[in-house]
Design a protein around this motif. Structure first.
Motif: not given
Length: 291
Positions: A61-62, A64-66, A68-69, A158
């Motif tokens: 899950r992390l 998936e966010h990493a 774009p961040i 993004t």
């Protein structure tokens, strides 16, 4: 969340080992292990299985966010450097194979206006271009795809980029001149989901885009898949009978080829110019010359 730790986490997952990540990042393996442990302590959850290396449910899950961040952080840095005026005088242009036809003249005009600029051109896959522009690896991106008439291309949202429409052209089904469909006045792609298709996604319209445009859940099965390639190679494959493809109208030149206008669904081939909202003089000159 420390972005340095997040970048280390992404690198470990991508390379599949702590030692490979350490070599790529220039750290010791012990330092990489410590950074992953610090990130896990911060989030109070295990992110990686160690033997073999793989993500836990929370780690997946992390991840998936990493992406774009980290891209957003890199884009912010690139844009602020441009605004500060401290960036090197260079013009890096990337384009998909079909969009590369629009590079030569505006590049010549930009270089004439800024003769000391370091210029470089790269022909690359469609999916890589918007991310490379956002990250500052490219100053200009030229990308193509299909869309409803007058609609923009669907690109990664993004990072905000400036997008300028360059061209819209009708689509054509390209096939061997001896093909039974070659004499038709028009083609409905909904009737061709079970035909044999060439999968050359960086040159022809990608098959997933055809499924999306027609609303087909399956079909458009590739008879031959090719990574990379260019327009002459694709046309040679079509003429030899390896499969069909959809291209902008007017490109199928040569013996043994025919074009049938795509009548349905109602979509067009669109080319767009992408650049950061903060532009240097050479980039601005290229944009002005093309738009």
């Amino acid at each position: 969340m420390d972005p340095h730790l997040l970048r280390t986490f992404v690198t470990v997952v991508r390379t599949g080992s702590f030692s490979a990540a350490a070599a790529e990042l220039g750290y010791t393996q012990a330092a990489v292990s410590q950074q992953i442990a610090s990130l896990e302590n911060d989030l109070k959850v295990a992110l990686l299985h160690r033997r073999p290396v793989g993500t836990t449910e929370a780690g997946a899950r992390l991840l998936e966010h990493a992406g774009p961040i980290l891209l957003r952080l890199q884009a912010a840095r690139s844009e602020i450097v441009r605004m500060s005026g401290t960036a090197r005088a260079r013009l890096r242009v990337g384009a998909s194979p079909l969009a590369s036809a629009y590079i030569a003249d505006p590049l010549a005009r930009a270089r004439a206006a800024h003769p000391r600029v370091e210029a470089a051109v790269q022909v690359m896959g469609r999916a890589e271009i918007d991310v490379a522009v956002a990250a500052g690896d490219l100053d200009i991106g030229l990308v193509d795809g299909i869309a409803a008439p007058n609609d923009p291309l669907r690109l990664a949202d993004t990072v905000p980029l400036a997008a300028v429409a360059i061209a819209e052209r009708p689509l054509a089904l390209v096939l061997p001149s001896a093909h039974p469909l070659a004499s038709r006045p028009g083609a409905d792609l909904n009737d061709l989901v079970d035909a044999l298709w060439l999968d050359v996604p960086d040159v022809a319209v990608p098959l997933p885009a055809l499924r999306q445009a027609t609303g087909a859940r399956d079909g458009f099965t590739p008879s031959l898949t090719c990574e990379g390639g260019d327009l002459p190679f694709l046309l040679a494959l079509i003429a030899a009978g390896h499969g069909l493809a959809v291209l902008p109208a007017g490109l199928a030149r040569g013996e043994g080829l025919a074009e049938v206008p795509v009548r349905a669904p109602r979509v067009v081939h669109r080319t767009e110019l992408l650049h950061s909202r903060a532009t240097d003089p050479a980039t601005a000159a290229f944009v002005d010359a093309l738009s």
